[in-house]
Write a protein that holds these residues in place. Structure first.
Motif, PDB file in Angstrom:
ATOM      1  N   SER A 161      48.411   1.922  15.851  1.00 34.70           N
ATOM      2  CA  SER A 161      48.371   0.461  15.845  1.00 34.70           C
ATOM      3  C   SER A 161      49.429  -0.188  14.961  1.00 34.70           C
ATOM      4  O   SER A 161      49.761  -1.352  15.147  1.00 34.70           O
ATOM      5  CB  SER A 161      46.978  -0.014  15.391  1.00 34.70           C
ATOM      6  OG  SER A 161      46.723   0.379  14.055  1.00 34.70           O
ATOM      7  N   ILE A 162      49.992   0.563  13.994  1.00 37.96           N
ATOM      8  CA  ILE A 162      50.908  -0.082  13.047  1.00 37.96           C
ATOM      9  C   ILE A 162      52.275   0.586  12.956  1.00 37.96           C
ATOM     10  O   ILE A 162      53.120   0.142  12.174  1.00 37.96           O
ATOM     11  CB  ILE A 162      50.293  -0.113  11.628  1.00 37.96           C
ATOM     12  CG1 ILE A 162      50.226   1.300  11.035  1.00 37.96           C
ATOM     13  CG2 ILE A 162      48.923  -0.750  11.637  1.00 37.96           C
ATOM     14  CD1 ILE A 162      49.754   1.317   9.594  1.00 37.96           C
ATOM     15  N   ASN A 163      52.510   1.645  13.753  1.00 41.53           N
ATOM     16  CA  ASN A 163      53.723   2.447  13.530  1.00 41.53           C
ATOM     17  C   ASN A 163      55.022   1.694  13.791  1.00 41.53           C
ATOM     18  O   ASN A 163      56.078   2.143  13.355  1.00 41.53           O
ATOM     19  CB  ASN A 163      53.680   3.735  14.361  1.00 41.53           C
ATOM     20  CG  ASN A 163      53.669   3.480  15.852  1.00 41.53           C
ATOM     21  OD1 ASN A 163      53.682   2.332  16.292  1.00 41.53           O
ATOM     22  ND2 ASN A 163      53.631   4.551  16.635  1.00 41.53           N
ATOM     23  N   ASP A 164      54.985   0.563  14.476  1.00 42.34           N
ATOM     24  CA  ASP A 164      56.226  -0.161  14.765  1.00 42.34           C
ATOM     25  C   ASP A 164      56.464  -1.326  13.804  1.00 42.34           C
ATOM     26  O   ASP A 164      57.470  -2.020  13.902  1.00 42.34           O
ATOM     27  CB  ASP A 164      56.190  -0.677  16.212  1.00 42.34           C
ATOM     28  CG  ASP A 164      57.589  -0.872  16.783  1.00 42.34           C
ATOM     29  OD1 ASP A 164      58.435   0.016  16.583  1.00 42.34           O
ATOM     30  OD2 ASP A 164      57.832  -1.922  17.406  1.00 42.34           O
ATOM     31  N   MET A 165      55.552  -1.510  12.854  1.00 44.13           N
ATOM     32  CA  MET A 165      55.669  -2.642  11.932  1.00 44.13           C
ATOM     33  C   MET A 165      56.637  -2.319  10.793  1.00 44.13           C
ATOM     34  O   MET A 165      56.798  -1.164  10.408  1.00 44.13           O
ATOM     35  CB  MET A 165      54.291  -2.973  11.341  1.00 44.13           C
ATOM     36  CG  MET A 165      53.268  -3.435  12.357  1.00 44.13           C
ATOM     37  SD  MET A 165      51.594  -3.538  11.641  1.00 44.13           S
ATOM     38  CE  MET A 165      51.859  -4.751  10.351  1.00 44.13           C
ATOM     39  N   PRO A 166      57.293  -3.342  10.216  1.00 42.83           N
ATOM     40  CA  PRO A 166      58.117  -3.129   9.015  1.00 42.83           C
ATOM     41  C   PRO A 166      57.232  -2.662   7.863  1.00 42.83           C
ATOM     42  O   PRO A 166      56.055  -3.016   7.782  1.00 42.83           O
ATOM     43  CB  PRO A 166      58.712  -4.510   8.743  1.00 42.83           C
ATOM     44  CG  PRO A 166      58.632  -5.230  10.057  1.00 42.83           C
ATOM     45  CD  PRO A 166      57.394  -4.722  10.722  1.00 42.83           C
ATOM     46  N   LEU A 167      57.823  -1.909   6.933  1.00 40.57           N
ATOM     47  CA  LEU A 167      57.047  -1.331   5.849  1.00 40.57           C
ATOM     48  C   LEU A 167      56.329  -2.392   5.028  1.00 40.57           C
ATOM     49  O   LEU A 167      55.144  -2.235   4.696  1.00 40.57           O
ATOM     50  CB  LEU A 167      57.953  -0.489   4.944  1.00 40.57           C
ATOM     51  CG  LEU A 167      57.266   0.113   3.717  1.00 40.57           C
ATOM     52  CD1 LEU A 167      56.171   1.087   4.132  1.00 40.57           C
ATOM     53  CD2 LEU A 167      58.285   0.808   2.825  1.00 40.57           C
TER      54      LEU A 167
END
Length: 422
Positions: free
Chosen positions: A214-220
Motif C-alpha cells: 500500500s505504501i511502496n510508491d510513496m516518498p520516504l
C-alpha cells in the motif's frame, strides 16, 4: 555400536532443533538458521565435536557453538559477496572444522578452538559499506534484515518472530526509496548510482506484506510516519519515534547507536540516510555475530599455557598453495588461468554511454560509479548498469586493449578455451 547409539542419542535434540525453532533456553536457533540457509554439512562438524561420553547438556553446548560458528562464517561470506554454495561449505567443514573439532574433548576446548578460528578469519563486517541486492541474493539479504530486526525488537523487550521475518509471504523487503530516479536527480544525476544506492542494505527494511503493497510508491518523508506502527528498525525513521520509549533509548545509549539508530527529517538527503543506516546495520551485525557473544573463547596473552597445563587444540596450518580465484564464475576461472588479471578494467556501453568496472582479485566486479562491495557476477553488475533484472554479462562487458579495440569477455573466454588455456 554402543558408542554410535550414544552419539545418536546425544544428537537427537540438535536434529530436532533443525526443524523447529525452540524457545526452551537451549539457544539452538543457529542450528535452524543453518538448515534454512542450506548449510546441511554442519551435521558432520557437530558430530565431530560430540563424544559418546558427553552429558546431554555438553553435547547441546558443543552443537550450539559449532552451528553459531558456521552461521557467522555464512554471514561474513555474504557480506563480502563471496560464495556460500555446497562446495564452499564442504571445504569449511571437512577442511577446517572437522580436523580441529576431533581434537577437542570438552566444551571449553571447542569454544577455544572456534575462537582461534574466528580470530584467524578476522572481521570483514565493516567492509560491506555498499552491500545490498546483488542479483539472486534476496534470500541472503532477507536473512540479514530478519536477524537485525529480531535482535533490536528482542533487545527492547518487544515480541519478535524471526521466522515470520524470514517468510516472504508475511514480510516483504521494503525499499525506503521508490524506483523513481527523477525524484532525486538533483542530488544523484547518475541513474546507475541511484539504483545501486537504492538497493543497499541501508535503503531496505522488512515490512508486513499488506503495508508494503500500500505504501511502496510513496516518498520516504510521507511514509515514514506509517513506518512508526511497524518494527523498530523502520519505525525509528519517523521523527519522534523514540519519545517516551525508555527501553529503546536505553538500548541506543548502551550500544552507542545515537548517531545511527535515529530519525530523519524531510530535508535529509537520500545519500545521508542510506549511508547512516548502512552503518547501523553493520554495527548491529557486529553485535549479533560478536565471537565472544556467541560463546567463543578468544585468546589473550595471559592465556598462553604454562608448562604444567594442557594446551588448547589449535587449528592446523593450511598447506601453502597458489592462491586461486575464490569464485567459480567464468571471470574467476579466467583469472585463475591468467587470461585476466586483478585490476583489469572492463566496459559496458548502454544507451551510448560507457560504464566502466574493475575486476578484483577474487573475480568480483566493482563498478567505477559506485565502488564498494563487488558484484559476484558480471551479469549482476551489468543489470545494475542497464536498470534491468538480467544481463548477458559475458557478452556485454568488454576489455579494451591499448589501441582502443574492444573484445567481449565471452569471446575472450572462447578463445582461451580453443587454445587449451582453460
Amino acid at each position: 555400536m554402543q558408542s554410535l547409539l550414544e552419539t545418536a542419542r546425544l544428537f537427537r535434540p540438535l536434529l530436532a532443533a533443525s526443524r523447529v525453532l525452540k524457545k526452551d533456553g537451549d539457544r539452538l536457533e543457529a542450528v535452524l538458521f543453518n538448515e534454512r540457509n542450506g548449510l546441511g554439512e554442519r551435521t558432520v562438524a557437530i558430530l565431530a565435536a560430540i563424544h559418546p561420553t558427553d552429558r546431554p547438556s555438553e553435547a547441546k553446548d558443543k552443537g550450539r557453538l559449532v552451528a553459531s560458528f558456521i552461521d557467522r562464517w555464512y554471514v561474513l561470506q555474504v557480506l563480502q559477496d563471496l560464495p556460500v554454495q555446497a562446495p564452499d561449505v564442504a571445504e569449511l567443514v571437512h577442511g577446517t572444522l572437522v580436523p580441529v573439532l576431533r581434537e577437542c574433548r570438552t566444551t571449553a576446548d571447542v569454544a577455544a578452538a572456534l575462537g582461534q578460528l574466528a580470530l584467524r578469519d578476522g572481521n570483514s563486517i565493516p567492509e560491506a559499506s555498499t552491500l545490498g541486492f546483488r542479483g539472486n541474493n534476496s534470500h541472503q539479504i532477507r536473512y540479514l534484515l530478519a536477524r537485525a530486526t529480531a535482535y533490536v525488537e528482542e533487545s527492547c523487550e518487544r515480541p519478535q518472530d524471526v521466522l515470520a521475518y524470514l517468510d516472504r509471504t508475511q514480510f516483504r523487503i521494503e525499499h525506503l526509496w521508490a524506483n523513481h530516479p527523477r525524484r532525486t536527480e538533483k542530488e544523484i544525476p547518475d541513474p546507475v548510482v541511484f539504483r545501486s544506492l537504492r538497493n543497499q542494505l541501508g535503503g531496505l527494511g522488512l515490512l508486513a506484506g499488506r503495508e508494503n503493497s500500500s505504501i511502496n510508491d510513496m516518498p520516504l518523508h510521507e511514509k515514514a510516519y506509517l513506518y512508526a506502527r511497524s518494527n523498530i528498525l523502520l519505525g525509528i525513521i519517523s521523527p519522534g519515534y523514540d519519545r517516551r520509549n525508555p527501553l529503546l533509548r536505553g538500548f541506543i545509549k548502551s550500544h552507542q547507536l545515537d548517531k545511527l539508530l535515529r530519525s530523519f527529517g524531510p530535508k535529509e538527503t537520500m545519500t545521508s540516510v542510506i549511508q547512516t543506516r548502512q552503518q547501523l546495520y553493520l554495527r548491529l551485525f557486529e553485535l549479533i555475530w560478536n565471537p565472544e557473544q556467541l560463546g567463543f573463547l578468544t585468546p589473550t596473552p595471559q592465556d598462553t599455557p604454562q608448562p604444567d597445563q594442557t594446551p588448547v587444540p589449535q587449528p592446523r596450518a593450511t598447506p601453502a598453495r597458489r592462491k586461486t580465484a575464490r569464485r567459480r564464475t567464468d571471470v574467476a576461472k579466467m583469472l585463475d588461468a591468467r587470461i585476466l588479471t586483478a585490476g583489469t578494467r572492463i566496459v559496458l556501453t548502454h544507451r551510448s554511454v560507457d560504464h566502466w568496472a574493475t575486476i578484483n582479485q577474487d573475480g568480483g566486479v566493482v563498478l567505477n560509479a559506485t565502488g564498494g562491495t563487488p558484484y559476484g557476477r558480471v551479469d549482476e553488475a551489468g543489470a545494475v548498469v542497464r536498470g534491468a533484472k538480467t544481463c548477458q554479462g559475458m557478452k556485454e562487458w568488454h576489455i579494451e586493449d591499448e589501441t582502443g579495440a574492444r573484445l567481449s569477455l565471452r569471446t575472450l573466454r572462447d578463445q582461451a578455451v580453443a587454445a587449451g588455456l582453460m
